[in-house]
Design an enzyme around this catalytic site. Sequence first.
Site, mmCIF file in Angstrom:
data_model
loop_
_atom_site.group_PDB
_atom_site.id
_atom_site.type_symbol
_atom_site.label_atom_id
_atom_site.label_comp_id
_atom_site.label_asym_id
_atom_site.label_seq_id
_atom_site.Cartn_x
_atom_site.Cartn_y
_atom_site.Cartn_z
ATOM 1 N N SER A 43 15.417 15.130 1.862
ATOM 2 C CA SER A 43 16.449 14.244 2.376
ATOM 3 C C SER A 43 15.829 13.047 3.093
ATOM 4 O O SER A 43 14.857 13.187 3.827
ATOM 5 C CB SER A 43 17.349 15.002 3.351
ATOM 6 O OG SER A 43 18.267 14.121 3.955
ATOM 7 N N ARG A 58 0.829 -1.214 0.000
ATOM 8 C CA ARG A 58 0.000 0.000 0.000
ATOM 9 C C ARG A 58 0.860 1.259 0.000
ATOM 10 O O ARG A 58 0.498 2.264 -0.606
ATOM 11 C CB ARG A 58 -0.968 0.024 1.190
ATOM 12 C CG ARG A 58 -2.061 -1.014 1.095
ATOM 13 C CD ARG A 58 -2.970 -0.749 -0.102
ATOM 14 N NE ARG A 58 -4.002 -1.757 -0.145
ATOM 15 C CZ ARG A 58 -4.387 -2.377 -1.241
ATOM 16 N NH1 ARG A 58 -3.847 -2.096 -2.395
ATOM 17 N NH2 ARG A 58 -5.333 -3.282 -1.200
ATOM 18 N N GLU A 79 1.836 1.699 -3.406
ATOM 19 C CA GLU A 79 0.676 2.214 -4.121
ATOM 20 C C GLU A 79 0.525 3.721 -3.906
ATOM 21 O O GLU A 79 0.266 4.471 -4.856
ATOM 22 C CB GLU A 79 -0.593 1.491 -3.653
ATOM 23 C CG GLU A 79 -1.843 1.918 -4.380
ATOM 24 C CD GLU A 79 -3.079 1.178 -3.898
ATOM 25 O OE1 GLU A 79 -3.962 0.946 -4.736
ATOM 26 O OE2 GLU A 79 -3.164 0.855 -2.689
#
Length: 146
Positions: A113, A87, A90
Amino acid sequence: MNKIEMSEEIILAKKELALSWEEIASLVGISPVFLTSACFGMNSLKEEVADKLCAVLNLPSIVSTALQAFPNKTWDFTVPQDPVVYRLYEVVGVYGETIKELVGEKFGDGIMSAIDFSMEIDKEENPAGDRVVITMNGKFLPYKAW
């Protein structure tokens, strides 16, 4: 001892002591996110912190030495199968270009960073279903021309 063996020792000790990462981090005195990452071999700990962790988990000094070793930050380039990790892939797949565009508008040409960085994972209770809150905080690093 390599990082994989180190992680296995730490996870076994954590399980035997029935401690959460939050509890261990509180006893050691550092962020639970950073501590967990170091225990999984993706970051290193300073000697004092590594020794304190080993004392909390009753682990030998060889584990402390492995915790202090610089990590080799590599991972598989395939899409992960674990649902939580997938996920996150995703989210980056769907919103990555949007995040990049909005960071560019707000800061200019550069990156966030992952070295000068912190992250917190929290739980927000909600009647419609509890929410996962992930806060990432990284220093902006502008690209340089030469």
